[in-house]
Scaffold this motif. Structure first.
Motif, mmCIF file in Angstrom:
data_model
loop_
_atom_site.group_PDB
_atom_site.id
_atom_site.type_symbol
_atom_site.label_atom_id
_atom_site.label_comp_id
_atom_site.label_asym_id
_atom_site.label_seq_id
_atom_site.Cartn_x
_atom_site.Cartn_y
_atom_site.Cartn_z
ATOM 1 N N MET A 53 14.004 21.842 -2.097
ATOM 2 C CA MET A 53 13.841 20.391 -2.220
ATOM 3 C C MET A 53 13.780 19.739 -0.842
ATOM 4 S SD MET A 53 16.130 19.328 -5.527
ATOM 5 C CE MET A 53 17.481 20.458 -5.279
ATOM 6 N N ALA A 54 14.658 20.151 0.065
ATOM 7 C CA ALA A 54 14.673 19.565 1.410
ATOM 8 C C ALA A 54 13.370 19.852 2.148
ATOM 9 C CB ALA A 54 15.865 20.095 2.203
ATOM 10 N N GLN A 55 12.770 21.015 1.912
ATOM 11 C CA GLN A 55 11.502 21.353 2.556
ATOM 12 C C GLN A 55 10.327 20.619 1.919
ATOM 13 O OE1 GLN A 55 11.387 25.619 2.288
ATOM 14 N NE2 GLN A 55 13.007 25.886 3.790
ATOM 15 N N GLY A 56 10.453 20.255 0.647
ATOM 16 C CA GLY A 56 9.367 19.565 -0.041
ATOM 17 C C GLY A 56 9.226 18.104 0.344
ATOM 18 N N VAL A 57 10.301 17.479 0.785
ATOM 19 C CA VAL A 57 10.257 16.055 1.116
ATOM 20 C C VAL A 57 9.289 15.758 2.263
ATOM 21 C CG1 VAL A 57 11.589 14.058 1.895
ATOM 22 C CG2 VAL A 57 12.529 15.580 0.151
ATOM 23 N N PRO A 58 9.304 16.492 3.371
ATOM 24 C CA PRO A 58 8.324 16.198 4.431
ATOM 25 C C PRO A 58 6.877 16.317 3.947
ATOM 26 C CG PRO A 58 10.065 17.592 5.291
ATOM 27 C CD PRO A 58 10.257 17.518 3.807
ATOM 28 N N HIS A 59 6.611 17.274 3.074
ATOM 29 C CA HIS A 59 5.267 17.432 2.505
ATOM 30 C C HIS A 59 4.886 16.178 1.706
ATOM 31 C CE1 HIS A 59 1.841 19.300 0.513
ATOM 32 N NE2 HIS A 59 2.356 18.904 -0.628
ATOM 33 N N LEU A 60 5.792 15.719 0.858
ATOM 34 C CA LEU A 60 5.550 14.511 0.070
ATOM 35 C C LEU A 60 5.355 13.310 0.989
ATOM 36 C CD1 LEU A 60 5.492 12.832 -2.552
ATOM 37 C CD2 LEU A 60 7.995 12.715 -2.388
ATOM 38 N N PHE A 61 6.228 13.157 1.981
ATOM 39 C CA PHE A 61 6.120 12.025 2.900
ATOM 40 C C PHE A 61 4.783 12.028 3.645
ATOM 41 C CE2 PHE A 61 10.853 10.822 3.759
ATOM 42 C CZ PHE A 61 10.892 10.161 2.550
ATOM 43 N N GLU A 62 4.325 13.199 4.053
ATOM 44 C CA GLU A 62 3.041 13.284 4.762
ATOM 45 C C GLU A 62 1.895 12.844 3.848
ATOM 46 O OE1 GLU A 62 0.141 13.840 7.646
ATOM 47 O OE2 GLU A 62 2.297 13.494 7.793
ATOM 48 N N ARG A 63 1.932 13.228 2.593
ATOM 49 C CA ARG A 63 0.887 12.828 1.639
ATOM 50 C C ARG A 63 0.937 11.310 1.388
ATOM 51 N NH1 ARG A 63 -2.040 16.386 -1.111
ATOM 52 N NH2 ARG A 63 -2.049 15.088 -2.979
ATOM 53 N N ILE A 64 2.134 10.749 1.264
ATOM 54 C CA ILE A 64 2.277 9.298 1.078
ATOM 55 C C ILE A 64 1.736 8.574 2.308
ATOM 56 C CG2 ILE A 64 3.959 7.413 0.948
ATOM 57 C CD1 ILE A 64 5.708 9.347 -0.770
ATOM 58 N N ARG A 65 2.130 9.044 3.505
ATOM 59 C CA ARG A 65 1.699 8.413 4.752
ATOM 60 C C ARG A 65 0.167 8.423 4.865
ATOM 61 N NH1 ARG A 65 -0.252 9.531 9.230
ATOM 62 N NH2 ARG A 65 -0.151 11.767 8.971
ATOM 63 N N ALA B 195 0.833 -1.210 0.000
ATOM 64 C CA ALA B 195 0.000 0.000 0.000
ATOM 65 C C ALA B 195 0.864 1.255 0.000
ATOM 66 C CB ALA B 195 -0.934 -0.006 1.201
ATOM 67 N N THR B 196 1.988 1.212 0.696
ATOM 68 C CA THR B 196 2.882 2.365 0.753
ATOM 69 C C THR B 196 3.534 2.612 -0.602
ATOM 70 O OG1 THR B 196 3.270 1.934 3.098
ATOM 71 C CG2 THR B 196 4.833 3.390 1.980
ATOM 72 N N PHE B 197 3.956 1.542 -1.288
ATOM 73 C CA PHE B 197 4.556 1.694 -2.609
ATOM 74 C C PHE B 197 3.528 2.256 -3.593
ATOM 75 C CE2 PHE B 197 6.293 0.349 -6.715
ATOM 76 C CZ PHE B 197 7.626 0.713 -6.569
ATOM 77 N N ALA B 198 2.300 1.762 -3.527
ATOM 78 C CA ALA B 198 1.231 2.278 -4.398
ATOM 79 C C ALA B 198 0.988 3.761 -4.117
ATOM 80 C CB ALA B 198 -0.053 1.475 -4.202
ATOM 81 N N ALA B 199 1.008 4.156 -2.844
ATOM 82 C CA ALA B 199 0.819 5.559 -2.479
ATOM 83 C C ALA B 199 1.964 6.421 -3.014
ATOM 84 C CB ALA B 199 0.704 5.704 -0.971
ATOM 85 N N LEU B 200 3.183 5.900 -2.950
ATOM 86 C CA LEU B 200 4.338 6.615 -3.490
ATOM 87 C C LEU B 200 4.145 6.893 -4.979
ATOM 88 C CD1 LEU B 200 7.332 7.604 -3.573
ATOM 89 C CD2 LEU B 200 7.965 5.203 -3.907
#
Length: 149
Positions: free
Chosen positions: A131-143, A27-32
């Motif tokens: 880019m470093a600030q965008g990663v937490p945003h992406l991770f939160e959406r994936i989570r 499910a996590t890979f699909a969300a990614l």
């Protein structure tokens, strides 16, 4: 007037971040795939859908219609559901080379996602911080997407 070379600290970016997701690795890979593809969104604003062809050599790009758009990279490696690796210029219109790896690993209580982003070339000022600030945003959406599945 002589040309000036960029400072050495503006020639490379190395970002490593991780997130624990309380969901299965599948499910996590699909969300990614969804969040870096058709559901992609920039941190401070609108949706920016991207096309990701999830196979070796597949393209990652932004389609603006009428044969217009931006090429971001190619899938260098994919091993479902544990690895997605992309190489290319990514979001920078400059002579750079980048490699971004998403590694997923089953852990107690879910999945650990590790991102490693390496870039080399004349990187415009402010890009590495963005880019470093965008990663937490992406991770939160994936989570959120994976945990809701």
């Amino acid at each position: 007037m002589p040309a000036t070379a960029p400072a050495l600290d503006n020639l490379s970016v190395n970002i490593t971040q991780e997130v624990h997701v309380r969901s299965s690795i599948a499910a996590t890979f699909a969300a990614l795939l969804e969040e870096i593809g058709p559901e992609h969104q920039i941190p401070d604003g609108p949706s920016m859908p991207l096309t990701l062809e999830p196979w070796p050599g597949g393209r990652w790009f932004r389609d603006l219609g009428d044969d217009n758009g931006h090429f971001w990279g190619h899938v260098q490696a994919i091993k479902r559901p544990t690895l997605l690796e992309i190489t290319g210029p990514l979001m920078i219109s400059a002579p750079v080379v980048a490699n971004v790896q998403y590694r997923l690993k089953e852990v107690d209580g879910g999945t650990l996602v590790t991102l490693r982003h390496t870039m080399f070339g004349p990187i415009p000022e402010g890009y590495s911080e963005g880019m470093a600030q965008g990663v937490p945003h992406l991770f939160e959406r994936i989570r959120r997407r994976a945990e809701a599945a």
